[in-house]
Design a protein around this motif. Structure first.
Motif, PDB file in Angstrom:
ATOM      1  N   PRO A 121       3.577  -4.002   4.023  1.00 15.76           N
ATOM      2  CA  PRO A 121       4.196  -2.692   3.768  1.00 15.76           C
ATOM      3  C   PRO A 121       3.427  -1.843   2.755  1.00 15.76           C
ATOM      4  N   TYR A 122       3.253  -0.592   3.093  1.00 18.53           N
ATOM      5  CA  TYR A 122       2.515   0.325   2.211  1.00 18.53           C
ATOM      6  C   TYR A 122       3.261   1.650   2.127  1.00 18.53           C
ATOM      7  N   GLU A 123       2.849   2.474   1.176  1.00 20.69           N
ATOM      8  CA  GLU A 123       3.497   3.777   0.963  1.00 20.69           C
ATOM      9  C   GLU A 123       2.919   4.779   1.968  1.00 20.69           C
ATOM     10  N   ARG A 124       3.669   4.972   3.034  1.00 20.80           N
ATOM     11  CA  ARG A 124       3.211   5.761   4.178  1.00 20.80           C
ATOM     12  C   ARG A 124       2.752   7.188   3.838  1.00 20.80           C
ATOM     13  N   PRO A 125       3.395   7.896   2.886  1.00 26.18           N
ATOM     14  CA  PRO A 125       2.996   9.281   2.624  1.00 26.18           C
ATOM     15  C   PRO A 125       1.517   9.473   2.300  1.00 26.18           C
ATOM     16  N   VAL A 126       0.865   8.442   1.813  1.00 22.84           N
ATOM     17  CA  VAL A 126      -0.555   8.551   1.453  1.00 22.84           C
ATOM     18  C   VAL A 126      -1.410   8.919   2.675  1.00 22.84           C
ATOM     19  N   LEU A 127      -0.940   8.530   3.876  1.00 22.78           N
ATOM     20  CA  LEU A 127      -1.755   8.704   5.080  1.00 22.78           C
ATOM     21  C   LEU A 127      -2.123  10.151   5.380  1.00 22.78           C
ATOM     22  N   SER A 128      -1.249  11.086   5.017  1.00 25.05           N
ATOM     23  CA  SER A 128      -1.554  12.497   5.320  1.00 25.05           C
ATOM     24  C   SER A 128      -2.150  13.206   4.108  1.00 25.05           C
ATOM     25  N   LYS A 129      -2.371  12.444   3.045  1.00 20.61           N
ATOM     26  CA  LYS A 129      -2.879  13.060   1.808  1.00 20.61           C
ATOM     27  C   LYS A 129      -4.223  12.425   1.472  1.00 20.61           C
ATOM     28  N   SER A 130      -4.242  11.622   0.409  1.00 17.47           N
ATOM     29  CA  SER A 130      -5.539  11.153  -0.099  1.00 17.47           C
ATOM     30  C   SER A 130      -6.270  10.208   0.857  1.00 17.47           C
ATOM     31  N   TYR A 131      -5.561   9.653   1.860  1.00 18.80           N
ATOM     32  CA  TYR A 131      -6.252   8.805   2.843  1.00 18.80           C
ATOM     33  C   TYR A 131      -7.312   9.608   3.600  1.00 18.80           C
ATOM     34  N   LEU A 132      -7.088  10.917   3.698  1.00 12.45           N
ATOM     35  CA  LEU A 132      -7.972  11.759   4.515  1.00 12.45           C
ATOM     36  C   LEU A 132      -9.019  12.501   3.688  1.00 12.45           C
ATOM     37  N   PHE A 133      -9.026  12.278   2.384  1.00 10.23           N
ATOM     38  CA  PHE A 133      -9.937  13.051   1.543  1.00 10.23           C
ATOM     39  C   PHE A 133     -11.393  12.615   1.740  1.00 10.23           C
TER      40      PHE A 133
END
Ligand code: FAD
Length: 437
Positions: free
Chosen positions: A45-57
């Protein structure tokens, strides 16, 4: 033939709610071997909101293990895969539950293996709504992406590398689309953001709030195309995307498309076995469903919102965490014969960040919106403003851009109290009314 495996507790789904439920189980007292989490995803389990933010930087992009589920005080305790091992929690990853029988308390996974539980927590979350579902022509073209799970984000990152600095079209005016559009712009793409409504974040933003962010986006070079209805995609002979076709006859060139048009709770596994409401699985204030020993939390649960006297389904990370904790507390309390546990008291919360902006919202967006700028904001300082929703003489909701963490906590405390305040006093105090508590 597989042997059946039995667990005292099973969580179906290994997302935000599952991780937080596991953490709460260990706080409440869990013995090794009692809990299993069965997840379609291949990672803990991970903090899903990261995927549309810093994951894409483009620089210093977030990657696991940096955003595995962590406790409320963030970063203090991050649940690495080894944590589950240490606690004797079985993480059954890359495993889809394909059939459930709540009467016999069994779950069947794709390989045919059967699991038996004493208590079940349903935490299957949502899936992204696809344009292929609605029959949009050419919607299966290459380089059209959706974002829900880490594998989707990895595909998108690969697509962004292939189409580096190309033309990107982001479809949808909700929170994920806005974040993705910003991230793609930061990556140097020529970004167009398309949405049906007259302004983006239509459900929450007032026209005044939206006009601030829309100007910000335009100033960053993102083209905003309002009232846009996508009717199809044209592809080249090699299957690569070429254009996005709109209902008004216009066509936009596109190398890459990201679609963010909403989510749908994953309840199909339980259809006909459990009561549903408002598209979700109906629960009480302890997240108990209509079936004994079966709980539902996070995006899939439709629960009583105590302070508003209605039933709600909420697809927000804060609720995923808190509903999971509440359900586990309720499970443990019922085992101990303690029936005095208080019903869930949910205060709606949402937040987002793009570029160097970040906002949060608490409460209900009903009544008259009143917007105030921080008097110290100038063209060279970071923007800071608040919007109050004023209803029957009280502040019932509040939105803050540019607040500090302490100010955001103060905002939550203020809205929770629904303070009664004369309108002229609220206007005189402006931002300080939100941050003074
Ligand atoms: P999820 O976290 O979606 O977890 C569900 C899990 O169940 C997944 O691992 C899935 O693979 C698994 N699963 C589903 N079906 C099965 C099955 N049959 N068998 C086995 N496993 C299964 N919220 C905010 O408040 N703020 C934000 O900034 C924000 N940003 C977001 C950005 C993105 C890109 C996305 C997709 C969501 C965002 N959200 C945000 C929403 C938030 O992430 C969700 O509300 C939250 O993750 C819900 O938690 P959950 O545990 O209910 O579901």
């Amino acid at each position: 033939v597989f042997e059946e495996k039995h667990f005292k507790y099973i969580i179906v789904g290994g997302g935000v709610a599952a991780g937080h439920a596991a953490m709460e189980f260990t706080r409440q007292g869990l013995h090794p071997g009692e809990l299993a989490i069965i997840s379609k995803e291949g990672v803990a389990p991970y903090e899903r909101p990261v995927l549309s933010k810093s994951y894409l930087f483009p620089n210093e992009a977030a990657r696991l293990p940096s955003f595995y589920v962590c406790d409320e005080d963030y970063k203090k305790k991050r649940l690495l895969p080894q944590w589950y091992v240490n606690k004797g929690i079985e993480l059954i990853l890359g495993t889809e539950v394909v059939k459930t029988d709540l009467a016999s308390k069994t779950l069947t996974v794709a390989s045919g293996r059967i699991f038996r539980y004493g208590t079940l927590i349903i935490a299957t979350g949502s899936e992204a709504i696809k344009l292929t579902d609605t029959g949009v022509q050419g919607a299966d073209a290459k380089n059209i992406f959706y974002l829900r799970e880490i594998i989707d984000a990895d595909e998108l990152v690969k697509g962004m590398k292939r189409k580096y600095k190309g033309k990107a079209v982001v479809i949808g005016g909700g929170v994920i689309s806005l974040e993705v559009a910003a991230a793609m712009r930061i990556n140097g793409f020529d970004v167009s953001l398309l949405y049906r409504k007259p302004w983006f974040m239509h459900e929450l933003f007032t026209p005044a709030i939206a006009s601030f962010y829309e100007k910000y986006y335009s100033d960053k070079g993102i083209k905003l195309i309002k009232g846009a209805d996508v009717v199809g995609f044209e592809t080249a002979s090699n299957g690569e995307l070429k254009t996005v076709k709109l209902k008004n006859g216009k066509a936009l060139q596109a190398d890459i498309v990201v679609v963010g048009i909403g989510g749908r709770p994953l309840t199909a596994l339980f259809k006909g076995q459990v009561e549903e409401e408002k598209g979700g699985i109906k629960t009480d204030g302890l997240f108990r469903t209509s079936v004994p020993d079966v709980y539902a939390v996070g995006d899939v649960a439709t629960f009583p919102a105590k302070r508003y006297g209605d039933m709600r389904r909420v697809a927000q990370v804060d609720h995923a965490r808190k509903s999971a904790e509440q359900a586990v507390k309720a499970i443990k309390a019922s085992e101990d014969g303690d029936f005095n546990i208080e019903d869930y008291d949910y205060l709606p919360f949402s937040n987002s960040s793009y570029f160097d902006l970040s906002w949060c919202f608490y409460g209900d967006s009903v009544g008259e919106p009143m917007m105030f700028w921080d008097k110290r904001t100038t063209s060279t300082t970071k923007p800071k403003f608040v919007t109050y929703w004023y209803h029957d003489g009280s502040v019932v909701g509040a939105f803050l851009e540019g607040g500090s963490a302490a100010e955001e906590r103060g905002l939550a405390a203020m809205v929770r109290l629904r303070p009664t305040v004369p309108k002229d006093e609220l206007a005189r105090k402006g931002v300080s009314f939100a941050t003074a508590l």
